[in-house]
Design an enzyme around this catalytic site. Structure first.
Site, PDB file in Angstrom:
ATOM      1  N   GLU A 169       0.782  -1.133  -0.083  1.00  0.00           N
ATOM      2  CA  GLU A 169       0.055  -0.007   0.110  1.00  0.00           C
ATOM      3  C   GLU A 169       0.966   1.273   0.065  1.00  0.00           C
ATOM      4  O   GLU A 169       2.129   0.942  -0.033  1.00  0.00           O
ATOM      5  CB  GLU A 169      -0.953   0.027   1.066  1.00  0.00           C
ATOM      6  CG  GLU A 169      -0.347  -0.388   2.449  1.00  0.00           C
ATOM      7  CD  GLU A 169      -1.453  -0.620   3.612  1.00  0.00           C
ATOM      8  OE1 GLU A 169      -2.285  -1.447   3.277  1.00  0.00           O
ATOM      9  OE2 GLU A 169      -1.159  -0.106   4.734  1.00  0.00           O
ATOM     10  N   HIS A 182      -3.996   2.376   8.501  1.00  0.00           N
ATOM     11  CA  HIS A 182      -2.914   1.597   9.166  1.00  0.00           C
ATOM     12  C   HIS A 182      -1.964   2.820   9.386  1.00  0.00           C
ATOM     13  O   HIS A 182      -2.000   3.889   8.611  1.00  0.00           O
ATOM     14  CB  HIS A 182      -2.317   0.842   8.074  1.00  0.00           C
ATOM     15  CG  HIS A 182      -2.744  -0.475   7.722  1.00  0.00           C
ATOM     16  ND1 HIS A 182      -2.626  -1.376   6.604  1.00  0.00           N
ATOM     17  CD2 HIS A 182      -3.500  -1.164   8.538  1.00  0.00           C
ATOM     18  CE1 HIS A 182      -3.201  -2.410   6.748  1.00  0.00           C
ATOM     19  NE2 HIS A 182      -3.582  -2.448   8.154  1.00  0.00           N
TER      20      HIS A 182
END
Lengths: 299, 379, 379, 299
Positions: free
Chosen positions: D210, D248
């Site tokens: 990501e 996150h």
């Protein structure tokens, strides 16, 4: 012989260009100490004491001069960084005389010294001297004389006083180590005793302690051990009130066991020769030496 | 340097330790209005904020059941001396429904090479009378291990839910000690409330003064300590001198903690009584350094004679001797001064002393004996 | 969680880092009197206290030379939006006589397995344009080594006195970061004043929100962040949801950061635009958990259709399906909802969905495509 | 074969008696994982999942049952203590799925794992599964199938989605490891790649990354290496705005290099097979496998 320090140590000075560093270079060299390098980041390429080269890092100093022992003269906030540099660069002996060092920093330095197998002496200590061989510290040279008594002291000036009394009485010292007045020590009394125990030149040990802390428990433990060398001890602070810090961070009676009476009782129980006051340091040490002579004769 | 209970509790609370919600009333504040406005639920505990121990046994903690009584009790506590000093403040807290009192502390310990955690299942004011607390030697703070402490407590604390709470708190306290340079954090009693929750009912927190350069709070405490001292002592503390007042009449100016105590002991041996522990070695060994030490002892009516005892290594004796010469010249007081200087460059001392008619005793015994004699004569 | 400049500086100051003596004026306070009373020496810097970057380039720092001008400048700054938000406060500091600007930061870094220290001899607003700063990978905070950092700086910082100060400060900052759970401490510029002293002229401090259980300040920051949110969002944040507002019209209720981003990307791929990143996985997978998420998106006029995309492991799908059934029954809004649930116990979903006439798309592509279609129709 | 986890791991569960522990025992045993012990201080002597004995410490559990791997289900504030206990008791694999763990705690755990030679997976991770052999985590079992693609994922649910797509397309996995969404990781992408590189059963690697952080630098470094196994990659967050944390802690574009475009360019440059969106995970993995087949045929 002696412990930790003898004629073979090649010494580097961290913070060599400051006032204390400059005084030390001259005084220690006069005594015979091999000063081979200074370390002062940014001052590399200069010299101290006339011809001692200054380097930017302990690593370089070691590589260029074979230095294997360090003494640290930097402000309290910089002691942690400087000692750990010396330890990790592989010095076998590191002495930090500084007082006013946060105890957490001492804890870190001690942990690093342990992990690297370095002997660390200090902080809040006059350093270490092996009379007639070398000195790493500020003790007045004339107080010492080569001999067979190992001296361990929690206090700087008291170690000068005690050693001078021995010297004047004709009793020489193998090594005099100042373990320092802080609660956590680079070298503890237990470790110093073990070193003296294994030093063939040392016949007896004089321990100069004080009220507060639990260092004297080690001394009693050693003295009770079978085959231990005889120990003489002075514990100062008989007249100190409980609950007050007497200068040293560790010199504070926090419980009965840390008071003068309890320590003397414990040491006496362990067979230690007690000096009642600094005036009896010589006689107590003589008694210890006599008991060593007796033991040697019997063996 | 010991923090007051409410200061220590604030520090602990900032790191997530449960403490009672208290209200502080400082001595000299407009406390009556404060009390009226702030405290609504009763009973409360009113606790004198003092730095000496044994407060509980001296009546320094009072229960107050109704609002009307509160001002009287607060006033009474603020007017009572504990260990010689009146409280700086009182702390008013809700009276806790304590189901059980334990003891937990974290302290710097030489044998542990760092921190030690101590726990006793039974806490309270009589902790010293009972069996010694269980001891977990942590060492460096990052070596705290939950499972090691669990092993230490396994046999002495059967309530496992409580045990786990105590272990988690001990982990927190070791972290706080390292973060905030505390040499001791003692929680006694560590209270178990009726709902099983844990609370620090009292807190004794001692800070490491040498961390002042990296902790603004410690720096502030040092300054405040100086401010609490009287002017003469403050000047001496400003020179980094270490001072402890004692009850004798021989004012001892000395260098090095060990030698100072050795001299104190020897004074007692010779039948005298030291007026103080005054170690001047950390400060400058110049006139500037010694001037406030003399000013303080000269100004202290309890002191009859001054004994200067310095055995210097890094401290060079010709400098000390020169400082003495200057101080003696300035000094107005007629109190006799006895000298014993020894150490580096001591051979230069007699020449300097001659210039102002002073005598340097070669041995400590002689100097002490002279001082004791002079004190006796002055009496 | 980013601290405002003045909060960050206060934290640094508490650990002995030199910062300018500033004065904070909060928006909505009676600031005119405050200013009049507090600031006497000019010129001063007036600095908008905002959480977004690039303040300097947006005119958020102003120099004021005379007292008369101060109220006008303070008012103007408090009324200006930076990065969408008006400042919470302004900070007034003495205008520093800066001889040189450097850059120093400490940050958590995966490659370093802990902390990294970054230093650039030239700091200031254009730091990103210049060469990348020198990097000292510290790792665990207790691994900071003065001599290692010295080696890193050896060639890039020739002024050794300044270098030593920077190293000592870096050591301090790593300690602060570990003590106070900071993930970033950035000082830019790190100012060298005309007397050679070092000062943190600005400070960006980011705290690790997950340390809230052991740090009351972080706990307070989390609460304050919730308070700043509007009511609907606050309820969602209370359920531990992670929300980032975007500018599209498809309200995305999802589970797991990676899947949420994957769904966002796929929405874009299908020509749609997500209205938000809303990861509900950390909270309860019950009606209680999803209710505020729907309430927020239903109440958001920008949202035209809601896409529920959850692929659960520990999250069991029959529970999510049952929660959806309840929420749908309660819900007043007519906005269409598209479902795609997959994962543990997904085989039980169709039976539950049947009870309230919902359809569960088997593949994410289908669900996204349906949502994009519905959003287009609603437009 | 597989990495870190196979049929031989003997697993203990810390926090076994909680809700997650109980669910895991049942689910993981059903999958074939050898659950041999629970650890729950104070609950020793009880059992979980019917017959799994619970012990007071990891040490006892290891001694009594031969457990060699641990999974930790305790609240965030207790994760540090529990993982370090498992590491220091000598477990070879420790998995901590917990999110909301302070990064400093992860740093400490990683340092301890390194010092003890333990593989540590997590935190903020679904755990690890070696399909057909064993699972240590919460991933839905039906998404996986034994095979020769190693999967590394920064995100839990994305790894379920990606793996299921592979499984449905007939592509099995050697091991699927969730390295977690936090900036500091117990096992980094670089370390996982090295393990897959040395696993004979793994022919290609699928990396699910990501935006934010620098983990993808490792992936590109590995892929550029001579003799590397082929790598396919998906980087999610193409539509994420810079400067915002996307769930996150590590998913935050702090500089251009951490954005989607820069990462894709870097990976493509290194020869990684790029999936544009989760819909292309299968085709990119197929391409990687094909390039592996070609390389093997050529050798």
């Amino acid at each position: 012989m002696s412990i930790l320090l003898d004629r073979t140590n090649r010494v580097l000075i961290q913070g060599a260009t400051g006032q204390m560093g400059t005084f030390f270079v001259e005084d220690a060299r006069k005594y015979g100490t091999k000063i081979v390098a200074g370390v002062s980041p940014g001052r590399e390429g200069t010299t101290v004491g006339g011809d001692v080269p200054v380097f930017a890092s302990v690593r370089t100093a070691r590589e260029e001069t074979g230095a294997d022992s360090a003494i640290v003269f930097v402000p309290p906030a910089a002691v942690l960084g400087a000692t750990i540099e010396a330890i990790e660069a592989g010095c076998r002996l590191v002495v930090a005389t500084a007082d006013e060092l946060p105890v957490l920093d001492t804890i870190e330095i001690r942990a690093a010294a342990r992990a690297n197998g370095t002997a660390f002496v200090g902080p809040n200590s006059p350093g270490i001297i092996s009379p007639g061989k070398a000195k790493l510290g500020f003790m007045p040279s004339f107080c010492y004389k080569e001999g067979n008594v190992g001296v361990i002291s929690r206090s700087g000036s008291l170690s000068y006083e005690g050693s001078k009394r021995l010297t004047v009485a004709g009793i020489g010292q193998s090594t005099v180590i100042g373990i320092g007045g802080d609660p956590v020590k680079g070298t503890t009394a237990a470790e110093a005793l073990e070193l003296f125990h294994n030093d063939p030149e040392t016949s007896a040990v004089l321990y100069l302690g004080e009220i507060g802390g639990s260092e004297e428990v080690f001394v009693a433990e050693y003295a009770s051990r079978a085959g231990a060398k005889p120990v003489a001890a002075l514990i100062v602070g008989q007249t100190a009130p409980p609950g007050k810090k007497m200068g040293h961070a560790a010199a504070l009676i926090g419980s009965k066991a840390e008071g003068h009476q309890a320590k003397i009782a414990m040491l006496r129980e362990a067979g230690v020769h007690i000096a009642n006051g600094v005036g009896e340091v010589v006689s107590a040490t003589r008694a210890a030496l006599a008991s060593h002579a007796k033991a040697t004769a019997a063996a | 340097m010991m923090m007051l209970e409410h200061e220590g509790k604030q520090l602990l609370a900032s790191a997530g330790v449960p403490v009672p919600r208290g209200k502080v009333i400082h001595a000299g504040s407009r406390w009556v209005e404060d009390i009226a406005s702030g405290v609504t639920a009763f009973p409360v505990a009113v606790k004198a904020q003092v730095r000496s121990g044994g407060r509980g046994k001296q009546g320094g903690v009072r229960q107050v059941k109704v609002a009307d009584e509160l001002p009287r009790v607060v006033k009474a506590l603020l007017d009572t001396a504990f260990g010689g000093d009146k409280p700086d403040a009182v702390l008013i807290e809700p009276w806790l429904g304590i189901e059980r009192e334990s003891y937990l502390s974290v302290a710097v310990d030489g044998r542990a090479e760092g921190y030690v955690v101590m726990y006793s299942p039974r806490g309270g004011v009589d902790i010293e009378e009972g069996p010694p607390p269980a001891r977990y030697a942590v060492g460096a703070p990052w070596n705290f291990r939950v499972h090691e402490m669990r092993r230490v407590l396994q046999d002495i604390e059967p309530d496992y839910q409580w045990r786990e709470k105590v272990i988690a708190l001990a982990q927190r306290l070791v972290r706080i000690a390292a973060m905030h340079d505390c040499s001791t954090i003692e929680i006694n009693p560590l209270a178990k409330l009726s709902d099983g929750a844990l609370m620090a009912a009292d807190a004794k927190v001692v800070r490491d003064e040498w961390a002042h350069f990296r902790n603004a709070e410690i720096h502030g405490m040092r300054e405040a300590e100086k401010q609490r001292a009287d002017t003469l002592l403050r000047d001496s503390l400003d020179m980094q001198h270490m001072y402890v007042r004692l009850d004798g009449d021989i004012g001892l100016i000395s260098g090095g903690a060990g030698m100072t105590m050795a001299a104190m002991d020897m004074i007692a041996e010779h039948g005298g009584r030291p007026a103080c522990f005054l170690d001047c070695s950390p400060g400058p060994t110049s006139t500037r350094g010694y001037r406030p030490a003399f000013a303080m002892l000269d100004g202290d009516p309890q002191v009859k004679v001054i004994l200067v005892s310095v055995f210097g290594g890094g401290t060079q004796m010709q400098r000390v001797a020169n400082a003495m010469k200057e101080v003696m010249a300035e000094r107005k007081s007629k109190k006799p001064v006895v000298f014993r200087l020894d150490g580096t460059n001591v051979d230069q001392v007699p020449g300097i002393f001659e210039q102002f008619g002073a005598h340097n005793h070669a041995r400590l015994e002689e100097a002490v004996s002279a001082a004791v004699r002079l004190a006796g004569r002055a009496a």
